[in-house]
Design a protein around this motif. Structure first.
Motif, PDB file in Angstrom:
ATOM      1  N   ASP A   1      48.020  32.169   9.405  1.00 57.31           N
ATOM      2  CA  ASP A   1      48.212  33.268  10.788  1.00 57.31           C
ATOM      3  C   ASP A   1      47.094  32.912  11.504  1.00 57.31           C
ATOM      4  OD1 ASP A   1      46.983  35.189   9.729  1.00 57.31           O
ATOM      5  OD2 ASP A   1      48.893  36.368   9.942  1.00 57.31           O
ATOM      6  N   TYR A   2      45.872  32.207  11.296  1.00 64.83           N
ATOM      7  CA  TYR A   2      44.730  32.363  12.045  1.00 64.83           C
ATOM      8  C   TYR A   2      44.067  30.876  12.139  1.00 64.83           C
ATOM      9  CZ  TYR A   2      39.953  34.595  13.693  1.00 64.83           C
ATOM     10  OH  TYR A   2      39.113  34.850  14.387  1.00 64.83           O
ATOM     11  N   PHE A   3      43.817  30.493  13.550  1.00 63.87           N
ATOM     12  CA  PHE A   3      43.598  29.333  13.829  1.00 63.87           C
ATOM     13  C   PHE A   3      42.576  29.165  14.972  1.00 63.87           C
ATOM     14  CE2 PHE A   3      48.078  29.732  12.642  1.00 63.87           C
ATOM     15  CZ  PHE A   3      48.288  28.890  11.597  1.00 63.87           C
ATOM     16  N   VAL A   4      42.180  27.835  14.994  1.00 65.97           N
ATOM     17  CA  VAL A   4      41.177  27.272  16.127  1.00 65.97           C
ATOM     18  C   VAL A   4      41.944  26.381  16.876  1.00 65.97           C
ATOM     19  CG1 VAL A   4      38.877  26.405  16.601  1.00 65.97           C
ATOM     20  CG2 VAL A   4      39.086  28.054  14.674  1.00 65.97           C
ATOM     21  N   PRO A   5      41.619  26.324  18.330  1.00 64.53           N
ATOM     22  CA  PRO A   5      42.442  25.173  19.265  1.00 64.53           C
ATOM     23  C   PRO A   5      41.840  23.746  18.373  1.00 64.53           C
ATOM     24  CG  PRO A   5      41.610  26.959  20.491  1.00 64.53           C
ATOM     25  CD  PRO A   5      41.089  27.301  18.840  1.00 64.53           C
TER      26      PRO A   5
ATOM     27  N   LEU B   1      45.848  40.033  24.153  1.00 66.42           N
ATOM     28  CA  LEU B   1      46.591  39.060  24.536  1.00 66.42           C
ATOM     29  C   LEU B   1      47.483  38.492  23.271  1.00 66.42           C
ATOM     30  CD1 LEU B   1      47.291  36.800  26.732  1.00 66.42           C
ATOM     31  CD2 LEU B   1      45.308  35.524  25.706  1.00 66.42           C
ATOM     32  N   PRO B   2      48.932  38.454  23.420  1.00 67.97           N
ATOM     33  CA  PRO B   2      49.519  38.024  22.336  1.00 67.97           C
ATOM     34  C   PRO B   2      49.708  36.245  22.476  1.00 67.97           C
ATOM     35  CG  PRO B   2      51.158  38.822  23.898  1.00 67.97           C
ATOM     36  CD  PRO B   2      49.483  38.918  24.481  1.00 67.97           C
TER      37      PRO B   2
ATOM     38  N   ASP C   1      56.780  34.413  15.487  1.00 64.55           N
ATOM     39  CA  ASP C   1      55.631  34.507  14.551  1.00 64.55           C
ATOM     40  C   ASP C   1      54.192  34.519  15.370  1.00 64.55           C
ATOM     41  OD1 ASP C   1      56.720  33.758  11.946  1.00 64.55           O
ATOM     42  OD2 ASP C   1      57.652  32.293  13.235  1.00 64.55           O
ATOM     43  N   LEU C   2      53.613  35.948  15.273  1.00 58.11           N
ATOM     44  CA  LEU C   2      52.493  36.035  15.977  1.00 58.11           C
ATOM     45  C   LEU C   2      51.231  35.444  15.292  1.00 58.11           C
ATOM     46  CD1 LEU C   2      52.784  39.888  17.125  1.00 58.11           C
ATOM     47  CD2 LEU C   2      52.135  38.010  18.622  1.00 58.11           C
ATOM     48  N   ILE C   3      50.344  34.762  15.959  1.00 57.21           N
ATOM     49  CA  ILE C   3      49.225  34.173  15.407  1.00 57.21           C
ATOM     50  C   ILE C   3      48.003  34.907  15.974  1.00 57.21           C
ATOM     51  CG2 ILE C   3      50.458  32.212  14.671  1.00 57.21           C
ATOM     52  CD1 ILE C   3      49.000  30.717  17.029  1.00 57.21           C
ATOM     53  N   LYS C   4      46.723  34.540  15.251  1.00 55.41           N
ATOM     54  CA  LYS C   4      45.530  34.910  15.703  1.00 55.41           C
ATOM     55  C   LYS C   4      44.925  33.559  15.950  1.00 55.41           C
ATOM     56  CE  LYS C   4      45.579  39.331  15.902  1.00 55.41           C
ATOM     57  NZ  LYS C   4      45.145  40.364  17.074  1.00 55.41           N
TER      58      LYS C   4
END
Length: 253
Positions: A23-27, A108-109, A128-131
């Protein structure tokens, strides 16, 4: 027949659950996961399955700022599926997070919202929330502004722009030499495969009567664009800082 009627309003209907590998990503990164559909009390037809990339943004309405949910991207995962009574179906997917995905600064969600398009029925949804971390290229520009030019991030907001759609705006406060003639510096980033465009809005501090008129008429803000190639971004921070400084210094006068 009664079960179908209940399912049409969501009672005993199919349910959807999107499961991500992380659940943690980079553009720009690929997102892998699966959509799990659990059949309800009756068989149901699904026209399509979509995943939406969602966030919240500020929009001006009648001179007032309102915060609203916005869909930044829509991904089709599958179409024309049938889920039988009590059946469990898993649909794997891989989608690329767009470069314009905002970073998860402050409150910011950012989230994925999965929807099943079921004819004549209430469509099941899952959230599903992500970071999201800033892209390394954007992080380098922020570091150059802070470490070399003395700016500090004050506020980061997602806003609607008539020209660019929805953009994430970074607001910096000046220190050192820039404090004397700048109120603030705002930056918007447009990331591409081989370069990064940095749009800078330079808000000059009012000086004397002319400056006060400029502020009153909102003419004290000047916009400059800086294009940084991948070679620039892979080089020393000092080079990035120099290119930014050259543009900002044009507004000293």
């Amino acid at each position: 027949m009664f079960k179908k009627l209940l399912a049409s309003v969501g009672v005993g209907a199919a349910k959807v659950d999107t499961q991500l590998e992380k659940d943690y990503f980079v553009p720009g990164e690929h997102v892998h996961g699966k959509v799990v559909i659990k059949g309800g009390d009756v068989e149901q037809s699904i026209d399509s399955i979509h995943i939406f990339l969602m966030t919240e943004a500020i929009r001006e309405v009648d001179d007032k700022k309102i915060r609203e949910k916005v869909a930044l991207e829509k991904f089709q995962v599958a179409n024309q599926e049938t889920i039988k009574e009590r059946e469990i179906k898993e649909i794997p997917f891989s989608i690329q997070l767009p470069y314009h995905t905002p970073a998860s600064f402050g409150r910011l969600p950012v989230w994925f919202e999965t929807g099943l398009d079921i004819p004549m029925a209430l469509d099941p949804k899952d959230r599903d929330l992500i970071k999201v971390s800033p892209h390394p290229s954007i992080k380098k520009v922020i570091e150059a502004l802070e470490s070399y030019l003395g700016f500090h991030v004050k506020k980061v907001e997602m806003e609607q722009s008539k020209r660019y759609g929805y953009v994430q705006e970074f607001e910096f406060t000046p220190s050192g030499e820039y404090r004397a003639y700048l109120d603030e510096l705002e930056a918007i980033f447009f990331l591409h495969d081989t370069y990064l465009d940095v749009l800078l809005e330079v808000d000059r501090r009012a000086r004397g009567l002319g400056g006060l008129f400029a502020e009153a008429l909102e003419m004290d803000e000047s916009v400059a664009s800086v294009r940084l190639s991948n070679d620039d971004l892979n080089g020393p921070l000092e080079v990035i800082a120099q290119k930014l400084q050259q543009k900002i210094d044009q507004y000293k006068k």
